[in-house]
Write a protein that holds these residues in place. Structure first.
Motif, PDB file in Angstrom:
ATOM      1  N   CYS A 249      11.147  60.017  38.119  1.00 11.97           N
ATOM      2  CA  CYS A 249      11.844  59.745  36.816  1.00 11.97           C
ATOM      3  C   CYS A 249      11.126  58.907  35.859  1.00 11.97           C
ATOM      4  N   GLY A 250      11.752  58.902  34.688  1.00 14.03           N
ATOM      5  CA  GLY A 250      11.168  57.922  33.811  1.00 14.03           C
ATOM      6  C   GLY A 250      11.183  56.390  34.124  1.00 14.03           C
ATOM      7  N   TYR A 251      10.249  55.623  33.514  1.00 13.55           N
ATOM      8  CA  TYR A 251      10.830  54.025  33.711  1.00 13.55           C
ATOM      9  C   TYR A 251      12.019  53.764  33.084  1.00 13.55           C
ATOM     10  N   ARG A 252      12.308  54.235  31.804  1.00 10.80           N
ATOM     11  CA  ARG A 252      13.851  53.683  31.259  1.00 10.80           C
ATOM     12  C   ARG A 252      14.799  54.126  32.329  1.00 10.80           C
ATOM     13  N   THR A 253      14.687  55.474  32.668  1.00 12.40           N
ATOM     14  CA  THR A 253      15.925  55.926  33.643  1.00 12.40           C
ATOM     15  C   THR A 253      15.976  54.846  34.814  1.00 12.40           C
ATOM     16  N   LEU A 254      14.951  54.805  35.301  1.00  9.67           N
ATOM     17  CA  LEU A 254      14.901  53.841  36.776  1.00  9.67           C
ATOM     18  C   LEU A 254      15.246  52.415  36.194  1.00  9.67           C
ATOM     19  N   LEU A 255      14.858  51.915  35.203  1.00  6.45           N
ATOM     20  CA  LEU A 255      15.386  50.697  34.827  1.00  6.45           C
ATOM     21  C   LEU A 255      16.766  50.570  34.769  1.00  6.45           C
ATOM     22  N   VAL A 256      17.554  51.324  33.984  1.00 10.01           N
ATOM     23  CA  VAL A 256      18.968  51.459  33.773  1.00 10.01           C
ATOM     24  C   VAL A 256      19.572  51.761  34.966  1.00 10.01           C
ATOM     25  N   GLY A 257      19.210  52.401  35.786  1.00 12.28           N
ATOM     26  CA  GLY A 257      19.771  52.799  37.379  1.00 12.28           C
ATOM     27  C   GLY A 257      19.820  51.416  38.286  1.00 12.28           C
ATOM     28  N   PHE A 258      18.598  50.662  38.114  1.00 14.83           N
ATOM     29  CA  PHE A 258      18.672  49.512  39.027  1.00 14.83           C
ATOM     30  C   PHE A 258      19.683  48.383  38.392  1.00 14.83           C
ATOM     31  N   ASN A 259      19.745  48.503  37.040  1.00 17.02           N
ATOM     32  CA  ASN A 259      20.484  47.413  36.402  1.00 17.02           C
ATOM     33  C   ASN A 259      21.691  47.756  36.818  1.00 17.02           C
ATOM     34  N   ASP A 260      22.212  49.070  36.786  1.00 18.50           N
ATOM     35  CA  ASP A 260      23.518  49.237  37.082  1.00 18.50           C
ATOM     36  C   ASP A 260      24.053  49.151  38.280  1.00 18.50           C
ATOM     37  N   VAL A 261      23.274  49.382  39.361  1.00 21.70           N
ATOM     38  CA  VAL A 261      23.471  49.289  40.739  1.00 21.70           C
ATOM     39  C   VAL A 261      23.372  47.875  41.222  1.00 21.70           C
ATOM     40  N   TYR A 262      22.313  47.051  41.000  1.00 22.68           N
ATOM     41  CA  TYR A 262      21.871  45.985  41.425  1.00 22.68           C
ATOM     42  C   TYR A 262      21.854  44.910  40.395  1.00 22.68           C
ATOM     43  N   GLY A 263      22.081  45.087  39.165  1.00 20.48           N
ATOM     44  CA  GLY A 263      22.175  44.059  38.202  1.00 20.48           C
ATOM     45  C   GLY A 263      20.791  43.458  37.943  1.00 20.48           C
ATOM     46  N   MET A 264      19.840  44.122  38.102  1.00 17.03           N
ATOM     47  CA  MET A 264      18.288  43.757  37.925  1.00 17.03           C
ATOM     48  C   MET A 264      17.266  44.849  37.879  1.00 17.03           C
ATOM     49  N   ALA A 265      15.935  44.442  37.340  1.00 18.78           N
ATOM     50  CA  ALA A 265      15.028  45.410  37.258  1.00 18.78           C
ATOM     51  C   ALA A 265      14.511  45.602  38.426  1.00 18.78           C
ATOM     52  N   PRO A 266      13.950  47.090  38.601  1.00 22.16           N
ATOM     53  CA  PRO A 266      13.203  47.335  39.963  1.00 22.16           C
ATOM     54  C   PRO A 266      12.247  46.343  40.592  1.00 22.16           C
ATOM     55  N   MET A 267      11.348  45.588  39.628  1.00 21.73           N
ATOM     56  CA  MET A 267      10.387  44.575  40.262  1.00 21.73           C
ATOM     57  C   MET A 267      11.300  43.455  40.633  1.00 21.73           C
ATOM     58  N   ALA A 268      12.229  43.123  39.958  1.00 21.50           N
ATOM     59  CA  ALA A 268      12.958  41.836  40.258  1.00 21.50           C
ATOM     60  C   ALA A 268      13.621  42.155  41.678  1.00 21.50           C
ATOM     61  N   TYR A 269      14.303  43.361  41.834  1.00 22.26           N
ATOM     62  CA  TYR A 269      14.801  43.758  43.133  1.00 22.26           C
ATOM     63  C   TYR A 269      13.610  43.727  44.126  1.00 22.26           C
ATOM     64  N   LEU A 270      12.335  43.958  43.982  1.00 26.66           N
ATOM     65  CA  LEU A 270      11.372  44.107  44.843  1.00 26.66           C
ATOM     66  C   LEU A 270      11.175  42.478  45.215  1.00 26.66           C
ATOM     67  N   LYS A 271      11.075  41.515  44.316  1.00 20.71           N
ATOM     68  CA  LYS A 271      10.843  40.135  44.751  1.00 20.71           C
ATOM     69  C   LYS A 271      11.933  39.683  45.464  1.00 20.71           C
ATOM     70  N   THR A 272      13.244  40.054  45.073  1.00 19.20           N
ATOM     71  CA  THR A 272      14.445  39.536  45.993  1.00 19.20           C
ATOM     72  C   THR A 272      14.351  40.056  47.304  1.00 19.20           C
ATOM     73  N   ILE A 273      13.877  41.235  47.574  1.00 17.47           N
ATOM     74  CA  ILE A 273      13.779  41.806  48.969  1.00 17.47           C
ATOM     75  C   ILE A 273      12.572  40.985  49.610  1.00 17.47           C
ATOM     76  N   ARG A 274      11.555  40.692  49.141  1.00 17.35           N
ATOM     77  CA  ARG A 274      10.350  39.932  49.507  1.00 17.35           C
ATOM     78  C   ARG A 274      10.777  38.719  50.092  1.00 17.35           C
TER      79      ARG A 274
END
Length: 326
Positions: A249-274
């Motif tokens: 998908c596009g960057y904007r779509t992925l960003l909105v999706g992660f914010n809706d589900v996790y309340g953060m951007a994809p790379m912030a989610y990656l940092k949290t998992i690490r």
């Protein structure tokens, strides 16, 4: 503000009487009033929420010193300060508790505290109940993993502060509209609400597992693909372009999706998992493990920035977590 006023079980200004009561109830083996004209004015409240017990306590306007020994139990005690402050020694760790900083006590660890003008609200938490609830949230076999919480809780952080709000909400409910209600279903739902917030928001060794599979949110396919990629390759170099390509998908779509589900951007989610995986590795550290090695393994090339991010996320430094395991 004091809570559970309709559930008072003890009140006394007599120190000996107070010590005898607390020794039987909460294994506090020493309580002393400190200072000139020292006195105590103790009030204790208790309310059962299914198999969890809420406890309120106030000790008057003076300074007290209390000690509790290590107890052979797997239970934990969560405490948030309503007023006053205290200096706590929990095992080898010393820190201040206040309305901005709470405590998750491991009952197997001795504790001593000096408290001023102190009142607090807490919850007695059987670890077996929390492990079963974690299993219910994930649907995964997590019983081989030890459930370990960081002792210090930073109430100023939104997630950890939300746990305080949840405990206050439940205490007000059982003291107000639900007072005297003996409905096991409603009480169990309140218990589950508290446990979910404790497990999902407070620093603990199950966070990685719990956030791996959110149980109540329907994931868009592209979010799930990106999330799975992060979990699979969290110890490898991951760039935003990799996630976008894999998600399809596009960057904007992925960003909105992660914010809706996790309340953060994809790379912030990656940092949290690490950070969570680094936390778990420090909790289970083998001899010879160093903070620098763990940080480097999970993609944190700068040790200082890793320590800063870790402290913000878990409320303690990585070196403190490592020392606790030795």
């Amino acid at each position: 503000m004091n809570y559970l006023k309709n559930h008072q079980i003890f009140e006394s200004q007599d120190l000996s009487e107070t010590q005898a009561f607390l020794s039987d109830m909460n294994s506090i083996d020493t309580i002393d009033a400190l200072g000139k004209n020292a006195s105590t004015d103790v009030s204790i409240q208790s309310a059962a929420i299914a198999d969890i017990t809420l406890l309120g306590a106030s000790f008057g306007a003076g300074r007290i010193h209390l000690k509790t020994p290590a107890i052979e139990t797997d239970d934990l005690f969560l405490l948030f300060v309503n007023s006053g402050n205290g200096q706590v020694k929990h095992g080898a760790h010393e820190f201040e508790i206040s309305p901005q900083r709470g405590l998750m006590r491991n009952m197997r660890v001795p504790l001593s505290a000096i408290e001023d003008d102190f009142s607090a609200l807490g919850a007695h938490l059987p670890v077996s109940t929390m492990r079963k609830h974690a299993h219910a949230l994930t649907g995964r076999d997590i019983f081989r993993n030890e459930l370990v919480f960081d002792a210090a809780i930073d109430v100023t952080l939104p997630g950890q502060g939300h746990v305080v709000d949840t405990l206050h909400y439940i205490a007000n409910a059982v003291d107000g509209p639900l007072y005297g209600l003996e409905n096991s279903i409603i009480l169990a739902e309140l218990r589950d609400l508290l446990l979910t917030n404790i497990l999902m928001q407070l620093p603990n060794s199950y966070l990685d597992i719990l956030h791996d599979r959110p149980s109540t949110v329907a994931l868009p396919r592209y979010v799930k693909r990106a999330r799975d990629y992060i979990h699979e390759y969290a110890d490898s170099a991951i760039h935003l372009a990799d996630l976008v390509a894999y998600a399809g998908c596009g960057y904007r779509t992925l960003l909105v999706g992660f914010n809706d589900v996790y309340g953060m951007a994809p790379m912030a989610y990656l940092k949290t998992i690490r950070l969570n995986r680094a936390h778990n590795e420090l909790l289970e550290a083998a001899p010879g493990t160093t903070v620098a090695k763990v940080a480097d393994k999970w993609g944190f090339g700068h040790a200082g920035r890793f320590a800063q991010s870790y402290a913000v996320h878990f409320g303690v430094s990585p070196s403190e977590t490592l020392k606790r395991c030795r």
